[in-house]
Design a protein around this motif. Structure first.
Motif, PDB file in Angstrom:
ATOM      1  N   ALA A 139      38.605  24.734  39.633  1.00  0.00           N
ATOM      2  CA  ALA A 139      37.452  25.572  39.317  1.00  0.00           C
ATOM      3  C   ALA A 139      37.825  27.045  39.173  1.00  0.00           C
ATOM      4  CB  ALA A 139      36.380  25.416  40.392  1.00  0.00           C
ATOM      5  N   ILE A 140      39.043  27.396  39.559  1.00  0.00           N
ATOM      6  CA  ILE A 140      39.491  28.787  39.485  1.00  0.00           C
ATOM      7  C   ILE A 140      40.527  28.889  38.372  1.00  0.00           C
ATOM      8  CG2 ILE A 140      40.612  30.671  40.725  1.00  0.00           C
ATOM      9  CD1 ILE A 140      39.473  29.409  43.310  1.00  0.00           C
ATOM     10  N   LYS A 141      40.179  29.647  37.355  1.00  0.00           N
ATOM     11  CA  LYS A 141      41.082  29.768  36.206  1.00  0.00           C
ATOM     12  C   LYS A 141      42.256  30.689  36.515  1.00  0.00           C
ATOM     13  CE  LYS A 141      41.210  30.820  31.318  1.00  0.00           C
ATOM     14  NZ  LYS A 141      40.470  31.183  30.134  1.00  0.00           N
ATOM     15  N   LYS A 142      41.968  31.809  37.207  1.00  0.00           N
ATOM     16  CA  LYS A 142      43.017  32.798  37.450  1.00  0.00           C
ATOM     17  C   LYS A 142      42.600  33.721  38.585  1.00  0.00           C
ATOM     18  CE  LYS A 142      45.310  36.568  34.943  1.00  0.00           C
ATOM     19  NZ  LYS A 142      45.321  37.299  33.687  1.00  0.00           N
ATOM     20  N   ILE A 143      43.558  34.065  39.442  1.00  0.00           N
ATOM     21  CA  ILE A 143      43.365  35.115  40.444  1.00  0.00           C
ATOM     22  C   ILE A 143      44.556  36.049  40.337  1.00  0.00           C
ATOM     23  CG2 ILE A 143      43.290  35.671  42.891  1.00  0.00           C
ATOM     24  CD1 ILE A 143      41.690  33.214  43.390  1.00  0.00           C
ATOM     25  N   GLU A 144      44.251  37.328  40.203  1.00  0.00           N
ATOM     26  CA  GLU A 144      45.312  38.320  40.025  1.00  0.00           C
ATOM     27  C   GLU A 144      45.064  39.506  40.947  1.00  0.00           C
ATOM     28  OE1 GLU A 144      47.351  40.649  36.307  1.00  0.00           O
ATOM     29  OE2 GLU A 144      45.220  40.235  36.202  1.00  0.00           O
ATOM     30  N   PHE A 145      46.068  39.831  41.757  1.00  0.00           N
ATOM     31  CA  PHE A 145      45.972  41.029  42.590  1.00  0.00           C
ATOM     32  C   PHE A 145      46.148  42.235  41.683  1.00  0.00           C
ATOM     33  CE2 PHE A 145      46.822  37.858  45.765  1.00  0.00           C
ATOM     34  CZ  PHE A 145      46.108  38.304  46.860  1.00  0.00           C
ATOM     35  N   VAL A 146      45.211  43.179  41.768  1.00  0.00           N
ATOM     36  CA  VAL A 146      45.309  44.390  40.956  1.00  0.00           C
ATOM     37  C   VAL A 146      45.839  45.561  41.763  1.00  0.00           C
ATOM     38  CG1 VAL A 146      43.575  43.649  39.286  1.00  0.00           C
ATOM     39  CG2 VAL A 146      42.845  44.931  41.284  1.00  0.00           C
TER      40      VAL A 146
END
Length: 131
Positions: free
Chosen positions: A9-16
């Motif tokens: 269900a999560i396409k992408k997680i990126e630390f900014v």
């Protein structure tokens, strides 16, 4: 950068925010096929490897979907007799409009949470013990 890669269900997680990560770290999450984007801020980041205790919590600063007043998650990993215990808590505040509440608490939303739960259980069940 690969947080929750096992969740369909999560396409992408990126630390900014740059490492090292801790309180104040920000990241962006893209859910589903890419329609929902959440900008998140960590208010808790506790790492105590000597005692096998890890905890973090974040709140959503911005979301590209209307109707979310507040959303946050808290994750805690604690030692157990065998392996570890994972506590994962979600908090969501919506307006009282029945249409918005139905959209977030109805079958589609329930399916997303159940998919995340099933994917997480499967992921951790298949991990090899540390040697």
């Amino acid at each position: 950068q690969h947080t929750l890669d096992w969740c369909r269900a999560i396409k992408k997680i990126e630390f900014v925010s740059p490492p090292p990560y801790g309180v104040g770290t920000q990241r962006r999450a893209v859910l589903g096929p890419g329609y929902v984007t959440l900008d998140e801020d960590f208010f808790d980041w506790t790492e105590d490897p000597a005692n096998g205790h890890y905890r973090n919590g974040f709140r959503v600063l911005r979301a590209n979907v209307p109707g979310i007043r507040r959303f946050g998650e808290a994750t805690e990993i604690l030692p157990a007799d065998v392996g570890c215990r994972l506590r994962w808590t979600f908090a969501l505040e919506l307006p009282t409009s029945s249409r918005v509440v139905t959209a977030f608490s109805g079958p589609a939303s329930s399916t997303v949470y159940k998919t995340i739960e099933a994917d997480t259980l499967k992921h951790f069940a298949n991990l090899e013990p540390a040697k």
